[in-house]
Design a protein around this motif. Structure first.
Motif, PDB file in Angstrom:
ATOM      1  N   GLU A 184       0.820  -1.221   0.000  1.00 19.91           N
ATOM      2  CA  GLU A 184       0.000   0.000   0.000  1.00 19.91           C
ATOM      3  C   GLU A 184       0.853   1.270   0.000  1.00 19.91           C
ATOM      4  OE1 GLU A 184      -0.983  -2.620   2.418  1.00 19.91           O
ATOM      5  OE2 GLU A 184      -2.010  -3.263   0.596  1.00 19.91           O
ATOM      6  N   LYS A 185       2.177   1.099  -0.274  1.00 22.18           N
ATOM      7  CA  LYS A 185       3.110   2.230  -0.327  1.00 22.18           C
ATOM      8  C   LYS A 185       3.242   2.962   1.005  1.00 22.18           C
ATOM      9  CE  LYS A 185       3.978   1.550  -4.662  1.00 22.18           C
ATOM     10  NZ  LYS A 185       5.263   0.888  -5.026  1.00 22.18           N
ATOM     11  N   GLN A 186       3.077   2.213   2.107  1.00 18.94           N
ATOM     12  CA  GLN A 186       3.300   2.780   3.442  1.00 18.94           C
ATOM     13  C   GLN A 186       4.667   2.303   3.934  1.00 18.94           C
ATOM     14  OE1 GLN A 186      -0.191   0.768   4.900  1.00 18.94           O
ATOM     15  NE2 GLN A 186      -1.274   2.703   5.257  1.00 18.94           N
ATOM     16  N   VAL A 187       5.409   3.212   4.575  1.00 20.31           N
ATOM     17  CA  VAL A 187       6.743   2.858   5.074  1.00 20.31           C
ATOM     18  C   VAL A 187       6.607   1.903   6.260  1.00 20.31           C
ATOM     19  CG1 VAL A 187       8.877   3.729   6.098  1.00 20.31           C
ATOM     20  CG2 VAL A 187       7.717   5.045   4.311  1.00 20.31           C
ATOM     21  N   LEU A 188       7.356   0.814   6.207  1.00 20.36           N
ATOM     22  CA  LEU A 188       7.358  -0.154   7.309  1.00 20.36           C
ATOM     23  C   LEU A 188       8.416   0.276   8.329  1.00 20.36           C
ATOM     24  CD1 LEU A 188       7.228  -3.339   5.079  1.00 20.36           C
ATOM     25  CD2 LEU A 188       5.353  -2.418   6.431  1.00 20.36           C
ATOM     26  N   PRO A 189       8.043   0.539   9.585  1.00 26.20           N
ATOM     27  CA  PRO A 189       9.031   1.026  10.562  1.00 26.20           C
ATOM     28  C   PRO A 189      10.097  -0.013  10.922  1.00 26.20           C
ATOM     29  CG  PRO A 189       6.863   0.746  11.591  1.00 26.20           C
ATOM     30  CD  PRO A 189       6.670   0.539  10.138  1.00 26.20           C
ATOM     31  N   VAL A 190       9.696  -1.298  10.977  1.00 25.52           N
ATOM     32  CA  VAL A 190      10.641  -2.368  11.328  1.00 25.52           C
ATOM     33  C   VAL A 190      10.333  -3.600  10.472  1.00 25.52           C
ATOM     34  CG1 VAL A 190      11.574  -3.842  13.166  1.00 25.52           C
ATOM     35  CG2 VAL A 190      10.709  -1.570  13.733  1.00 25.52           C
ATOM     36  N   VAL A 191      11.388  -4.214   9.918  1.00 21.55           N
ATOM     37  CA  VAL A 191      11.213  -5.499   9.236  1.00 21.55           C
ATOM     38  C   VAL A 191      12.331  -6.442   9.674  1.00 21.55           C
ATOM     39  CG1 VAL A 191      10.018  -4.617   7.186  1.00 21.55           C
ATOM     40  CG2 VAL A 191      12.497  -4.721   7.196  1.00 21.55           C
ATOM     41  N   THR A 192      12.035  -7.732   9.681  1.00 22.25           N
ATOM     42  CA  THR A 192      13.035  -8.739  10.032  1.00 22.25           C
ATOM     43  C   THR A 192      13.619  -9.342   8.763  1.00 22.25           C
ATOM     44  OG1 THR A 192      11.455 -10.553  10.045  1.00 22.25           O
ATOM     45  CG2 THR A 192      11.717  -9.322  12.113  1.00 22.25           C
ATOM     46  N   VAL A 193      14.714 -10.050   8.941  1.00 23.44           N
ATOM     47  CA  VAL A 193      15.371 -10.713   7.813  1.00 23.44           C
ATOM     48  C   VAL A 193      14.404 -11.672   7.112  1.00 23.44           C
ATOM     49  CG1 VAL A 193      17.199 -12.354   7.215  1.00 23.44           C
ATOM     50  CG2 VAL A 193      17.694 -10.454   8.764  1.00 23.44           C
ATOM     51  N   ALA A 194      13.646 -12.447   7.890  1.00 23.20           N
ATOM     52  CA  ALA A 194      12.696 -13.406   7.302  1.00 23.20           C
ATOM     53  C   ALA A 194      11.614 -12.693   6.500  1.00 23.20           C
ATOM     54  CB  ALA A 194      12.061 -14.256   8.399  1.00 23.20           C
ATOM     55  N   GLU A 195      11.137 -11.567   7.007  1.00 25.52           N
ATOM     56  CA  GLU A 195      10.106 -10.806   6.295  1.00 25.52           C
ATOM     57  C   GLU A 195      10.637 -10.250   4.975  1.00 25.52           C
ATOM     58  OE1 GLU A 195       7.462  -9.241  10.129  1.00 25.52           O
ATOM     59  OE2 GLU A 195       9.132  -8.042   9.386  1.00 25.52           O
ATOM     60  N   ILE A 196      11.906  -9.853   4.963  1.00 28.62           N
ATOM     61  CA  ILE A 196      12.505  -9.333   3.732  1.00 28.62           C
ATOM     62  C   ILE A 196      12.525 -10.403   2.649  1.00 28.62           C
ATOM     63  CG2 ILE A 196      14.740  -8.706   2.715  1.00 28.62           C
ATOM     64  CD1 ILE A 196      15.181  -6.911   5.153  1.00 28.62           C
ATOM     65  N   GLU A 197      12.945 -11.615   3.017  1.00 30.01           N
ATOM     66  CA  GLU A 197      12.990 -12.705   2.031  1.00 30.01           C
ATOM     67  C   GLU A 197      11.610 -12.931   1.417  1.00 30.01           C
ATOM     68  OE1 GLU A 197      15.460 -13.949   0.725  1.00 30.01           O
ATOM     69  OE2 GLU A 197      17.107 -13.590   2.109  1.00 30.01           O
ATOM     70  N   ALA A 198      10.577 -12.915   2.256  1.00 27.68           N
ATOM     71  CA  ALA A 198       9.212 -13.113   1.767  1.00 27.68           C
ATOM     72  C   ALA A 198       8.792 -11.969   0.844  1.00 27.68           C
ATOM     73  CB  ALA A 198       8.245 -13.230   2.942  1.00 27.68           C
ATOM     74  N   MET A 199       9.213 -10.740   1.182  1.00 27.25           N
ATOM     75  CA  MET A 199       8.836  -9.580   0.371  1.00 27.25           C
ATOM     76  C   MET A 199       9.557  -9.560  -0.972  1.00 27.25           C
ATOM     77  SD  MET A 199       8.737  -6.768   3.447  1.00 27.25           S
ATOM     78  CE  MET A 199       8.270  -5.322   2.518  1.00 27.25           C
ATOM     79  N   GLN A 201      10.397 -12.388  -2.569  1.00 28.62           N
ATOM     80  CA  GLN A 201       9.707 -13.455  -3.312  1.00 28.62           C
ATOM     81  C   GLN A 201       8.372 -12.972  -3.870  1.00 28.62           C
ATOM     82  OE1 GLN A 201      11.066 -16.421  -4.120  1.00 28.62           O
ATOM     83  NE2 GLN A 201      12.898 -15.658  -3.078  1.00 28.62           N
ATOM     84  N   SER A 202       7.665 -12.142  -3.102  1.00 24.98           N
ATOM     85  CA  SER A 202       6.332 -11.692  -3.523  1.00 24.98           C
ATOM     86  C   SER A 202       6.388 -10.485  -4.460  1.00 24.98           C
ATOM     87  CB  SER A 202       5.485 -11.333  -2.296  1.00 24.98           C
ATOM     88  OG  SER A 202       6.003 -10.173  -1.664  1.00 24.98           O
ATOM     89  N   GLY A 203       7.588  -9.878  -4.601  1.00 25.43           N
ATOM     90  CA  GLY A 203       7.722  -8.735  -5.492  1.00 25.43           C
ATOM     91  C   GLY A 203       7.462  -7.390  -4.843  1.00 25.43           C
ATOM     92  N   VAL A 204       7.206  -7.374  -3.528  1.00 23.67           N
ATOM     93  CA  VAL A 204       7.002  -6.093  -2.830  1.00 23.67           C
ATOM     94  C   VAL A 204       8.324  -5.306  -2.801  1.00 23.67           C
ATOM     95  CG1 VAL A 204       6.411  -5.013  -0.619  1.00 23.67           C
ATOM     96  CG2 VAL A 204       5.072  -6.942  -1.449  1.00 23.67           C
ATOM     97  N   ILE A 205       9.429  -6.025  -2.572  1.00 21.80           N
ATOM     98  CA  ILE A 205      10.759  -5.427  -2.686  1.00 21.80           C
ATOM     99  C   ILE A 205      11.312  -5.811  -4.055  1.00 21.80           C
ATOM    100  CG2 ILE A 205      13.131  -5.445  -1.818  1.00 21.80           C
ATOM    101  CD1 ILE A 205      12.030  -5.973   0.961  1.00 21.80           C
ATOM    102  N   TYR A 206      11.722  -4.812  -4.847  1.00 22.72           N
ATOM    103  CA  TYR A 206      12.176  -5.104  -6.207  1.00 22.72           C
ATOM    104  C   TYR A 206      13.225  -4.081  -6.638  1.00 22.72           C
ATOM    105  CZ  TYR A 206       8.989  -1.261  -7.323  1.00 22.72           C
ATOM    106  OH  TYR A 206       8.362  -0.044  -7.349  1.00 22.72           O
ATOM    107  N   GLY A 207      13.842  -4.325  -7.797  1.00 22.90           N
ATOM    108  CA  GLY A 207      14.777  -3.370  -8.394  1.00 22.90           C
ATOM    109  C   GLY A 207      15.968  -3.064  -7.512  1.00 22.90           C
TER     110      GLY A 207
END
Length: 253
Positions: A184-199, A201-207
């Motif tokens: 939803e284009k909202q800044v995430l204040p905290v993310v974990t290493v596991a959450e990054i891998e999932a993001m 894979q899902s294309g939320v984190i790209y480029g």
């Protein structure tokens, strides 16, 4: 701190004033910088073709000559000059100086050419520069173990390696976005290493964000406790990160 190449021109004077303030307070900062847009612009003017493979610039000897000229010359000295204009003391280095950054070819070197992965950082040299009263400003060009071959190193990767070898508590990635955003284009204040891998894979984190978070993950698995991704154009961003928190995205174990 890692300062992205696309961010440097937009950094306000308050950013460098922050660095002076931190230096006066005894908080040691070390900068590793990129310079992608300036490299691409210079390559274009010289008629040298360039392309990217999975976020890494395919680097021939001709491209590497330009990379070193732009990073170690123009960009590095520009940052040093702006820090000094703000009243702080800085010293520009590249990974070649004093064999500061040692590297080996990346695993997909057949695709990207002379791009390196960091194997060793001369942390003692960085600490000596700090003890002399200077802020080290480091261009991410590395050398092979025999000192003969140069390598173009992704600035995020280089900054993560420098942070790990120095054993610092925090790495700040200064970029042109306010942090990692959700769908939803909202800044995430905290993310974990596991959450990054999932993001990823899902294309939320790209480029271009992928090498940033990959470097953060590699960095955090060392002695670094957290990586903070922030927008460098935010006024007094360094003071806010170090003293107030609640800005950008913190990546934690």
């Amino acid at each position: 701190m890692k300062c992205g190449g696309s961010t440097l021109a937009a950094l306000p004077e308050s950013f460098f004033a922050d660095m002076r303030q931190l230096q006066e307070e005894g908080i040691v900062t070390v900068i590793v910088h990129g310079g992608g847009p300036a490299i691409s612009d210079t390559l274009s003017k010289l008629g040298i073709e360039t392309e990217f493979v999975n976020g890494l610039r395919r680097t021939t000897e001709d491209v590497l000559d330009v990379v070193e000229m732009v990073l170690s010359g123009k960009i590095n000295k520009e940052i040093v000059r702006r820090i000094q204009l703000a009243g702080a003391s800085a010293l520009g280095l590249s990974g070649v100086d004093g064999q500061l950054i040692e590297a080996v070819p990346v695993s997909n070197a057949n695709e990207v050419g002379l791009v390196g992965d960091v194997t060793k950082v001369n942390a003692e040299l960085i600490q000596d520069v700090v003890q002399m009263g200077y802020i080290p400003v480091i261009a991410p060009v590395g050398l092979g173990a025999d000192g003969g071959q140069r390598y173009n190193i992704n600035a995020d990767t280089a900054a993560g390696a420098v942070a790990s070898h120095l054993g610092v508590e925090q790495m700040i990635v200064v970029t042109d976005v306010p942090g990692i955003m959700n769908g939803e284009k909202q800044v995430l204040p905290v993310v974990t290493v596991a959450e990054i891998e999932a993001m990823i894979q899902s294309g939320v984190i790209y480029g271009g964000m992928i090498p940033k978070v990959r470097a953060a993950i590699a960095c955090i698995q060392g002695r670094v406790k957290e990586v903070v991704i922030v927008n460098g154009s935010e006024p007094n961003v360094l003071s806010k990160v170090l003293k107030e928190g609640g800005i950008g995205t913190r990546i934690v174990r």
